[in-house]
Every structure is written in C-alpha cells, then in structure tokens.
Design an enzyme around this catalytic site. Structure first.
Site, short mmCIF file in Angstrom:
data_model
loop_
_atom_site.label_atom_id
_atom_site.label_comp_id
_atom_site.label_asym_id
_atom_site.label_seq_id
_atom_site.Cartn_x
_atom_site.Cartn_y
_atom_site.Cartn_z
CE1 TYR A 154 -3.53 2.69 1.40
CE2 TYR A 154 -1.82 3.19 3.01
CZ TYR A 154 -3.01 3.51 2.39
OH TYR A 154 -3.69 4.64 2.77
CE LYS A 158 -3.30 5.44 -0.64
NZ LYS A 158 -4.47 6.08 -1.27
N1 LIG Z 1 -8.36 6.64 6.95
C1 LIG Z 1 -7.08 6.93 7.02
O1 LIG Z 1 -6.49 6.95 8.12
C2 LIG Z 1 -6.32 7.28 5.77
C3 LIG Z 1 -5.01 7.79 5.92
C4 LIG Z 1 -4.29 8.11 4.78
C5 LIG Z 1 -4.84 7.92 3.53
N2 LIG Z 1 -6.10 7.43 3.42
C6 LIG Z 1 -6.63 7.24 2.07
O2 LIG Z 1 -7.88 7.87 1.94
C7 LIG Z 1 -8.69 7.13 1.02
C8 LIG Z 1 -10.00 6.76 1.65
O3 LIG Z 1 -9.78 6.08 2.86
P1 LIG Z 1 -10.95 5.80 3.90
O4 LIG Z 1 -10.32 5.67 5.23
O5 LIG Z 1 -12.03 6.79 3.70
O6 LIG Z 1 -11.42 4.35 3.43
P2 LIG Z 1 -12.84 3.60 3.56
O7 LIG Z 1 -12.52 2.15 3.57
O8 LIG Z 1 -13.64 4.17 4.70
O9 LIG Z 1 -13.57 4.00 2.22
C9 LIG Z 1 -13.04 3.58 0.99
C10 LIG Z 1 -14.17 3.31 0.04
O10 LIG Z 1 -13.58 2.85 -1.19
C11 LIG Z 1 -14.31 1.74 -1.66
N3 LIG Z 1 -13.47 0.89 -2.48
C12 LIG Z 1 -12.48 0.07 -2.05
N4 LIG Z 1 -11.95 -0.60 -3.10
C13 LIG Z 1 -12.62 -0.19 -4.20
C14 LIG Z 1 -12.55 -0.54 -5.57
N5 LIG Z 1 -11.70 -1.48 -5.98
N6 LIG Z 1 -13.39 0.06 -6.43
C15 LIG Z 1 -14.29 0.99 -6.00
N7 LIG Z 1 -14.40 1.35 -4.70
C16 LIG Z 1 -13.57 0.77 -3.82
C17 LIG Z 1 -14.81 1.02 -0.41
O11 LIG Z 1 -15.94 0.20 -0.67
C18 LIG Z 1 -15.12 2.21 0.51
O12 LIG Z 1 -16.47 2.62 0.38
C19 LIG Z 1 -7.85 5.93 0.60
O13 LIG Z 1 -7.15 6.26 -0.58
C20 LIG Z 1 -6.88 5.78 1.74
O14 LIG Z 1 -5.70 5.13 1.34
C21 LIG Z 1 -6.87 7.10 4.50
#
Ligand SMILES: NC(=O)c1ccc[n+]([C@@H]2O[C@H](COP(=O)([O-])OP(=O)(O)OC[C@H]3O[C@@H](n4cnc5c(N)ncnc54)[C@H](O)[C@@H]3O)[C@@H](O)[C@H]2O)c1
Length: 265
Positions: A154, A158
């Site tokens: 991951y 990124k």
């Molecule tokens: N939450 C954190 O702490 C955090 C930190 C840094 C970066 N991020 C990034 O932020 C973004 C969102 O994270 P989040 O925490 O809101 O995640 P989340 O899991 O709450 O939401 C992600 C959504 O993406 C959808 N998804 C996953 N795979 C998919 C696919 N192949 N096709 C279509 N939809 C898909 C899931 O069903 C979900 O609804 C991601 O890119 C994550 O890497 C999150």
C-alpha cells in the site's frame, strides 16, 4: 461557498469515509457528482443524500481496478451528468501489515486498486478534459508514501501515486489540466484496517493522538476541505503539488521533541 456550480465530479470510493465526505462537500458547493464504489449500497445512499440537498448525483457500483472499468465509469458519469470537470482518485486497498506476510497476490491487488486504477481513471478522463481545455484531478495519497508506517505494498503504491500526480501535472498542464495530491495522516473512518485495529485495541485513535501536534487524528471532512480547495479555480496556480493534511505528523517527531525539551510543550 459555491465554487463548483455547473461543475461535474467523479469520486472513486465515494460510498464511505473520506470519499463520502468529499462527494458531499463538492455537491454542497454546487457540483453534480458521480459516486463510484465497490459497494453499490453506500454509493447509492450518498447519491441519494446529495439529491436531498438539491444537487444532481449518480451512484455507480464498480470495482475501479477491473479490466475496462475506468473507461466505462467515465462514460457512465458523463452520460448521466455531462462532461467531467473533476476526478478524485480516492479508492485504495490496504493489505498485510509487514513485508514477511505480503505475498505476490496481495502486492498485486493493493497496487491494482491504489495505483493502477488511479492511472486508468486519469487516462480515461484526460482525452475529454484535453479536448475541453480544462480539468482537475486530485489523487488521495497517504503519509505512508512519505515515511515507513507498515503496509509495504500500500505504501509503495501511494508513493507511486505521488509520482503519477507529478507526471500528469507536467504532461497535461499545458492542456489546461491540473493534477495534485492530498496526503492524509490518520483519519478516523470505517476503513477495514482501522476496524481491525480498533477491534484489537479500542483506544487506538486516542493512543495515536500523541503523535499529532494538533492533538487529534483527522476527520473525513478535513481531507474533503483540502480536496475542494485543490479542485477549485482559486487553486489555478497549484499543479503537481502534494498537500499534506496530517495535523503536523510528518513535520517532526512530536514525542521525541517533547523528550528533548524538558519543561517545553
Ligand atoms: N483513513 C485513514 O487513516 C487514511 C489515511 C491516509 C490515507 N487514506 C486514504 O484515503 C482514502 C479513503 O480512505 P478511507 O479511510 O475513507 O477508506 P474507507 O474504507 O472508509 O472507504 C473507501 C471506500 O472505497 C471503496 N473501495 C475500495 N476498493 C474499491 C474498488 N476497488 N473500487 C471501487 N471502490 C472501492 C470502499 O468500498 C469504501 O467505500 C484511501 O485512498 C486511503 O488510502 C486514509
């Protein structure tokens, strides 16, 4: 603010967490939004919520990493809403926590969603944006791209997303298209990796707060606000940038600084 009146946007992974907050933020400011998610239920629920605030939206159930999905999704969004102005690549996949437990299948699956799908979505959106001479792409990266925090595949994906951001920015800037990244720190969402960490330790977010100079972890709305800024015309001179939205996490090593500064903050 109504910075996105008469604009259209597509948010991948828009059914939950940061993607949901972003879709709602863009719509609140006037955009018509295509909400794409692997889970159709949440995608349709967010589209419905956007309809209830008087904006247009469509929910699209799809795996962004599937063969041919990107072109189909851009086509479906444009058919429903009109030419696409804003693409937010937010969907990602997090797998094993360490190198020893990362195998070929998990490496490939994490790269497919986190990096390859962002490239495919951009590649599908760019010809139309180029023809119209305008467009914005925002890629959601992670502090894992900047510093080692586990989840090796991951994190590498990124880091690749930041390189892709710079490539699109320089190659398509002359065509009137901007591409930037937002790099979140810890954000309290129902992301599967946080759900399992929370199950193992209900205090995980509270424990993490000591690393954050602002004294808290992030909310999805913190990230949505940064995406909205980069997507807006007022960011017209911001291209190829990485906007780190991490409460100061990667600005330094807060617990170490406190140890080095007796009597300090
Ligand atoms: N939450 C954190 O702490 C955090 C930190 C840094 C970066 N991020 C990034 O932020 C973004 C969102 O994270 P989040 O925490 O809101 O995640 P989340 O899991 O709450 O939401 C992600 C959504 O993406 C959808 N998804 C996953 N795979 C998919 C696919 N192949 N096709 C279509 N939809 C898909 C899931 O069903 C979900 O609804 C991601 O890119 C994550 O890497 C999150």
């Amino acid at each position: 603010m109504k910075r996105f009146l008469a604009k259209t946007a597509l948010v991948t992974g828009g059914g939950r967490g940061i993607g949901r907050a972003t879709a709602l933020r863009l719509a609140t400011e006037g955009a018509a939004v295509a909400v794409v998610d692997l889970d159709g239920g949440p995608a349709h629920e967010v589209a419905k919520a956007i309809g209830e605030i008087g904006r247009t939206a469509v929910g699209l159930e799809a795996d962004v990493a599937a063969e041919g999905a990107a072109a189909r999704l851009i086509e479906a969004a444009e058919k429903a809403l009109g030419p696409l102005d804003i693409l937010v690549n937010n969907a990602a996949k997090t797998g094993p926590a360490d190198l020893a437990s990362t195998d070929e299948a998990s490496w490939d699956a994490e790269f497919a969603v986190t990096l390859r799908a962002a490239w495919a979505m951009a590649r599908a959106a760019l010809p139309g944006m180029t023809e119209r001479g305008r467009g914005v792409i925002v890629n959601i990266a992670s502090v894992n791209a900047l510093t080692a925090l586990g989840n090796p595949a991951y994190s590498a994906a990124k880091a690749g997303l930041l390189a892709l951001t710079r490539q699109i920015a320089t190659e398509y800037g002359p065509a009137g298209i901007r591409c930037n990244a937002v790099t979140p720190g810890t954000v309290h969402t129902d992301n599967p990796s946080w759900t399992s960490r929370l199950a193992a330790d209900p205090d995980v977010f509270t424990k993490l707060e000591r690393w954050y100079p602002v004294g808290r972890v992030g909310k999805p709305e913190d990230i949505a606000a940064a995406v909205a800024y980069l997507a807006a015309d007022e960011a017209g001179f911001v291209n190829g940038a990485n906007l780190v939205v991490d409460g100061g996490l990667t600005a330094g090593l807060a617990p170490m600084t406190r140890e080095l500064t007796p009597g300090g903050r």
